[in-house]
Scaffold this motif. Structure first.
Motif, PDB file in Angstrom:
ATOM      1  N   UNK A  30      23.592  53.494  45.658  1.00  0.00           N
ATOM      2  CA  UNK A  30      24.106  53.184  44.326  1.00  0.00           C
ATOM      3  C   UNK A  30      22.970  52.884  43.336  1.00  0.00           C
ATOM      4  N   UNK A  73      33.269  51.733  46.287  1.00  0.00           N
ATOM      5  CA  UNK A  73      32.168  50.952  45.729  1.00  0.00           C
ATOM      6  C   UNK A  73      31.596  51.660  44.492  1.00  0.00           C
ATOM      7  N   UNK A 126      34.105  51.213  41.657  1.00  0.00           N
ATOM      8  CA  UNK A 126      34.009  49.825  41.196  1.00  0.00           C
ATOM      9  C   UNK A 126      32.810  49.670  40.257  1.00  0.00           C
ATOM     10  N   UNK A 127      31.647  50.176  40.685  1.00  0.00           N
ATOM     11  CA  UNK A 127      30.439  50.081  39.853  1.00  0.00           C
ATOM     12  C   UNK A 127      30.647  50.772  38.504  1.00  0.00           C
ATOM     13  N   UNK A 159      33.070  48.885  36.260  1.00  0.00           N
ATOM     14  CA  UNK A 159      32.472  47.657  35.734  1.00  0.00           C
ATOM     15  C   UNK A 159      31.467  47.950  34.622  1.00  0.00           C
ATOM     16  N   UNK A 162      32.471  48.159  50.918  1.00  0.00           N
ATOM     17  CA  UNK A 162      32.463  46.716  50.672  1.00  0.00           C
ATOM     18  C   UNK A 162      33.639  46.254  49.808  1.00  0.00           C
ATOM     19  N   UNK A 163      33.918  46.951  48.733  1.00  0.00           N
ATOM     20  CA  UNK A 163      34.958  46.482  47.814  1.00  0.00           C
ATOM     21  C   UNK A 163      36.311  46.429  48.516  1.00  0.00           C
ATOM     22  N   UNK A 171      36.809  45.470  51.394  1.00  0.00           N
ATOM     23  CA  UNK A 171      36.851  44.230  52.187  1.00  0.00           C
ATOM     24  C   UNK A 171      36.865  42.990  51.288  1.00  0.00           C
ATOM     25  N   UNK A 172      36.047  43.019  50.232  1.00  0.00           N
ATOM     26  CA  UNK A 172      35.859  41.823  49.399  1.00  0.00           C
ATOM     27  C   UNK A 172      36.823  41.748  48.231  1.00  0.00           C
ATOM     28  N   UNK A 173      37.419  42.863  47.872  1.00  0.00           N
ATOM     29  CA  UNK A 173      38.263  42.878  46.676  1.00  0.00           C
ATOM     30  C   UNK A 173      37.422  43.043  45.431  1.00  0.00           C
ATOM     31  N   UNK A 174      38.081  43.254  44.304  1.00  0.00           N
ATOM     32  CA  UNK A 174      37.365  43.363  43.041  1.00  0.00           C
ATOM     33  C   UNK A 174      36.911  41.973  42.602  1.00  0.00           C
ATOM     34  N   UNK A 175      35.987  41.930  41.663  1.00  0.00           N
ATOM     35  CA  UNK A 175      35.353  40.642  41.334  1.00  0.00           C
ATOM     36  C   UNK A 175      36.330  39.628  40.763  1.00  0.00           C
ATOM     37  N   UNK A 176      37.367  40.070  40.077  1.00  0.00           N
ATOM     38  CA  UNK A 176      38.306  39.111  39.500  1.00  0.00           C
ATOM     39  C   UNK A 176      39.572  38.917  40.351  1.00  0.00           C
TER      40      UNK A 176
END
Lengths: 312, 312
Positions: free
Chosen positions: B216, B254, B257-258, B261, B291-292, B294-299
């Motif tokens: 990325x 991912x 998501x990048x 954002x 990763x996203x 597993x972790x979810x989006x930032x908000x």
């Protein structure tokens, strides 16, 4: 894209990385890893934290770890100090730098240290005094700098306010802590701009987590903004308390690989670093997310006859 | 840093990702995943390859997969074709685009398709003719574009030469294939510059692998160069034949998501994409590097009482 020619890498693995591990890692193993980081040329290491042993049992051996570190080679040994008591212990151990930390968001600070942000900031005055008397520079770290897992977005004004307080207390630098991997290119740019304006005397560092896979993309943004200090952990140790299976800090070996490939100096021997990453996997007893330690550097060539390639 | 406002994401997971899996994945499962990608708004999908079933058993079901894909929503269905025979089969199946591939390095091309680069390029003329008769656009992919695992560095002139041949054969676009994850910021810039000059009529796409963790970061460089086409795989499927444990393609979730954002449009519903990534883990039967998902989006916020935070 970047004018940065040299970067100071801080390996926070011994503290931020190992702290999250279930297995209680003996001080001797931590010392061995820290001394190998120093031997590999890592210029700054966050070695431990002088936090209450009850709060974080993994770090109860802070003084013992400090005593075993090879200080002859000039690597900067930084440690977290949560309060005055921690600062006294850190000064006794002869740390090179103290790092205090406060979350940008009230709820995360409350959860983390059971204080309001203002209470934390007030408490740092005592740390600053102890450090000043011992002639030890202080850095301030802002946790959840790019987002709070409970509150969401963090206003850049919040970072500016806290950084200004750091500057007023005579700290030498500040670090943006991306505690749960919520940093994104625009939040990094906005945070850096706000702090640069509010506290121009402070050095700025970026501490990213790779929780959402974009940690090194954020490093690219930091470089573009002229930031030359980055924090990462050996092997990509760390993890995230909110997301089982998610990765932790950005990985030092992968960061250094990226920087070197961009022609940016770090003073670090990447081969030695890769060997350390592999051995950290053994120490923690499970696979770590670091990639370069598994794949090798790009010009580590392969024997044509030894592999069957995939198509395309 | 970037002027790019909209990106075309190609999910190569059904081909590049699943092809590397040991378990022979039934066509029905591939079709279901592809149709969900289409439903999530992924604008272009590399669905399969019309390669010899003997060479890649995982892709022996190419025609069956093509027959099951929902073509009503306008997603571009691209497929690899290694030669004239593959092109005939692809045309019969009504693919939207054909993708031919050749390695930049002689040794990788020899290993991959047992031909010299020149023999591969010559063979594409037959593909171009078949595709032209069927009015199907052709793209050319250059494998090992940023480095060969056997030979090392690839001269940008090599990429320029091959891209020029693609242009001369009437192809509409080309893709830089970072087959074993050897791309770095400088090699991406040099490759893009060389092809832009040699074959200005071709669209350019970047296909990165995350083998060394910097996939990325390389996307950030591509965006800075104005490139608006990227290839990735759901869940980060793929792997690397040279490095057990290394990751494969950059992960679509991912990447998206990048991009989102950064305010870059993709037309993709990231929530749906994350659900697909999780289900691909089930299909392949092992954890994937995304990763996203597993972790979810930032908000995606968390309950303060439900977690114990880590210090700092």
């Amino acid at each position: 894209m970047t004018q940065v020619r040299k970067v100071e890498v801080t390996d926070v693995g011994p503290r931020d990385g190992l702290q999250a591990e279930k297995r209680l890692i003996p001080a001797a193993e931590k010392i061995a890893l820290i001394n190998r980081l120093i031997d590999a040329g890592v210029p700054r290491i966050e070695a431990t934290s002088f936090v209450s042993p009850k709060a974080v049992p993994q770090l109860a051996d802070a003084a013992e770890v400090m005593a075993g570190i090879d200080r002859s080679k000039g690597a900067i040994i930084a440690t977290l100090v949560p309060n005055g008591r921690g600062a006294i212990r850190a000064a006794e151990c002869g740390v090179d730098e103290m790092v205090v930390f406060v979350s940008a968001s009230e709820s995360h600070n409350k959860k983390n240290v059971n204080r309001s942000v203002e209470e934390s900031l007030k408490g740092f005055e005592e740390v600053a005094k102890i450090a000043g008397d011992a002639k030890i520079p202080v850095h301030g770290a802002i946790a959840t700098a790019f987002g709070c897992p409970f509150e969401g977005n963090v206003a850049p004004e919040r970072l500016a306010m806290i950084a200004k307080r750091f500057q007023d207390m005579g700290f030498v630098g500040m670090t943006f802590g991306d505690t749960t991997g919520m940093a994104t290119p625009p939040t990094v740019r906005a945070g850096v701009a706000a702090v640069r304006e509010a506290a121009p005397k402070l050095t700025m560092g970026l501490h990213f987590h790779n929780t959402r896979g974009i940690g090194l993309a954020n490093v690219m943004v930091g470089l573009d903004e002229g930031i030359d200090k980055y924090e990462s952990s050996f092997g990509g140790t760390g993890g995230c308390p909110f997301a089982p299976g998610a990765t932790g800090n950005i990985c030092t070996e992968d960061l250094v690989y990226l920087l070197h490939e961009m022609g940016i100096e770090t003073g670090i021997d990447l081969r030695k670093l890769m060997a350390i990453g592999c051995d950290v996997e053994t120490v923690v007893g499970h696979p770590l997310p670091g990639q370069v330690m598994k794949a090798g550097q790009r010009l580590d060539l392969h024997d044509m006859d030894a592999v069957r390639t995939a198509e395309g």
